[in-house]
Design a protein around this motif. Structure first.
Motif, PDB file in Angstrom:
ATOM      1  N   UNK A  93      25.566  45.605  77.895  1.00 16.36           N
ATOM      2  CA  UNK A  93      26.014  45.203  79.226  1.00 16.36           C
ATOM      3  C   UNK A  93      25.860  46.341  80.213  1.00 16.36           C
ATOM      4  N   UNK A  94      26.196  47.562  79.763  1.00 15.01           N
ATOM      5  CA  UNK A  94      26.099  48.733  80.649  1.00 15.01           C
ATOM      6  C   UNK A  94      24.648  49.023  81.000  1.00 15.01           C
ATOM      7  N   UNK A  95      23.783  48.991  80.004  1.00 16.25           N
ATOM      8  CA  UNK A  95      22.370  49.313  80.230  1.00 16.25           C
ATOM      9  C   UNK A  95      21.718  48.271  81.146  1.00 16.25           C
ATOM     10  N   UNK A 106      31.422  44.913  69.155  1.00 15.08           N
ATOM     11  CA  UNK A 106      32.006  45.045  70.495  1.00 15.08           C
ATOM     12  C   UNK A 106      31.398  46.230  71.223  1.00 15.08           C
ATOM     13  N   UNK A 107      31.188  47.345  70.514  1.00 11.07           N
ATOM     14  CA  UNK A 107      30.606  48.537  71.121  1.00 11.07           C
ATOM     15  C   UNK A 107      29.169  48.264  71.566  1.00 11.07           C
ATOM     16  N   UNK A 108      28.402  47.557  70.723  1.00  9.09           N
ATOM     17  CA  UNK A 108      27.008  47.246  71.070  1.00  9.09           C
ATOM     18  C   UNK A 108      26.951  46.328  72.291  1.00  9.09           C
ATOM     19  N   UNK A 109      27.845  45.356  72.349  1.00 11.67           N
ATOM     20  CA  UNK A 109      27.878  44.474  73.511  1.00 11.67           C
ATOM     21  C   UNK A 109      28.182  45.256  74.780  1.00 11.67           C
ATOM     22  N   UNK A 110      29.105  46.223  74.648  1.00 13.35           N
ATOM     23  CA  UNK A 110      29.456  47.050  75.803  1.00 13.35           C
ATOM     24  C   UNK A 110      28.246  47.849  76.267  1.00 13.35           C
ATOM     25  N   UNK A 112      23.162  46.233  83.211  1.00 12.16           N
ATOM     26  CA  UNK A 112      23.762  46.292  84.557  1.00 12.16           C
ATOM     27  C   UNK A 112      23.104  47.370  85.368  1.00 12.16           C
ATOM     28  N   UNK A 113      22.840  48.541  84.743  1.00 11.21           N
ATOM     29  CA  UNK A 113      22.154  49.621  85.433  1.00 11.21           C
ATOM     30  C   UNK A 113      20.741  49.242  85.803  1.00 11.21           C
ATOM     31  N   UNK A 114      20.101  48.440  84.928  1.00 10.50           N
ATOM     32  CA  UNK A 114      18.704  48.029  85.188  1.00 10.50           C
ATOM     33  C   UNK A 114      18.612  47.104  86.377  1.00 10.50           C
ATOM     34  N   UNK A 115      19.666  46.341  86.635  1.00  4.42           N
ATOM     35  CA  UNK A 115      19.657  45.408  87.769  1.00  4.42           C
ATOM     36  C   UNK A 115      19.851  46.129  89.106  1.00  4.42           C
ATOM     37  N   UNK A 116      20.379  47.344  89.079  1.00  7.18           N
ATOM     38  CA  UNK A 116      20.667  48.074  90.315  1.00  7.18           C
ATOM     39  C   UNK A 116      19.428  48.814  90.825  1.00  7.18           C
TER      40      UNK A 116
END
Length: 282
Positions: free
Chosen positions: A274-276, A267-271, A278-282
């Motif tokens: 997802x965070x990394x 769960x931590x790795x998925x989080x 998501x930042x790359x898309x911005x």
């Protein structure tokens, strides 16, 4: 029996598989079995002769060793060392002087390294040659075969007059056809070399250094800097196969990628992923 006749009798090509040979034999054997053609004596005799030919052809071509001998020499010695006449050929045409029998072709397999670098191979061959009285004698000879760098599968190497010879005929040509052995790493496509490189998902995203051994023994270092997307292919110029007709030139090395995904994530790795991302898309 002349080169290729067994294949013609069974109505298959020279690359026919065992299964194709078996199917062809069964189909023809059922058609020409003497028991099915017994009503008229002349038809029965024709059927018996045809059935014998079919059985003889299948007996040789279904046996790997016999087939290899047949493909190499153009006939298989059954009850005689002489090469039998072709179907329908009369005595007069068979004894015509200055007739040249068909060329004898045989596959010769080389490794990809040999085709890349070029090589020399010695082959011991045996052939039938008539003496001054017309008696066939077996003559052995060592032939030297030179492979040029970059030669492709299907290239033919001809030795004029080095095949079998019948009395009153010119000797046949002996032809070796280049074949290519499968390679553990590289696959040849024309003048290009193709490899499938496995990489981890993280390497597909952040890059990787590849270390490859070339077919001539060099160590090749390749930097993968782009993100490896589905269908991505990295092309390395001038690291493919030599082009035999253009000395000094080579095809390309094409690297295709097989991205290995992790089998599971916490769960931590998925989080974090997802965070990394998501930042790359911005």
């Amino acid at each position: 029996m002349g080169a290729g006749d067994y294949y013609k009798i069974l109505k298959v090509n020279r690359n026919a598989t065992d299964e194709e040979l078996k199917k062809a034999y069964k189909r023809l054997a059922m058609k020409w079995h003497p028991d099915k053609n017994h009503q008229q004596s002349d038809k029965k005799e024709d059927a018996e002769a045809k059935f014998k030919q079919i059985s003889e052809a299948y007996d040789v071509l279904s046996d790997p060793k016999k087939r290899q001998i047949y493909d190499f020499y153009g006939h298989y010695p059954l009850n005689s060392s002489r090469v039998a006449r072709k179907d329908g050929e009369n005595e007069e045409s068979a004894s015509q002087k200055d007739k040249k029998v068909g060329a004898i072709e045989s596959k010769l397999a080389f490794s990809l390294e040999e085709l890349y670098n070029g090589c020399k191979r010695k082959m011991k061959v045996s052939r039938n040659v008539p003496d001054e009285f017309g008696k066939l004698n077996t003559v052995e000879e060592i032939l030297k075969i030179y492979i040029k760098p970059g030669w492709k599968k299907g290239t033919k190497i001809t030795f004029p007059g080095k095949g079998h010879q019948e009395p009153g005929s010119e000797p046949a040509d002996l032809i070796f056809v280049v074949d290519e052995k499968p390679h553990a790493i590289f696959k040849r496509e024309g003048n290009d070399l193709v490899i499938i490189q496995k990489i981890l998902l993280i390497e597909a995203l952040v890059g990787k250094t590849l270390n490859l051994k070339t077919l001539d023994g060099r160590d090749l270092t390749i930097q993968v800097k782009d993100i490896v997307e589905p269908g991505y292919e990295l092309v390395v110029q001038n690291e493919g196969m030599p082009i035999s007709k253009e000395p000094g030139k080579k095809g390309n090395l094409r690297i295709k990628f097989d991205v290995m995904f992790p089998s599971r994530l916490t769960a931590q790795q998925k989080y974090e992923v997802k965070r990394i991302l998501s930042d790359a898309d911005n």
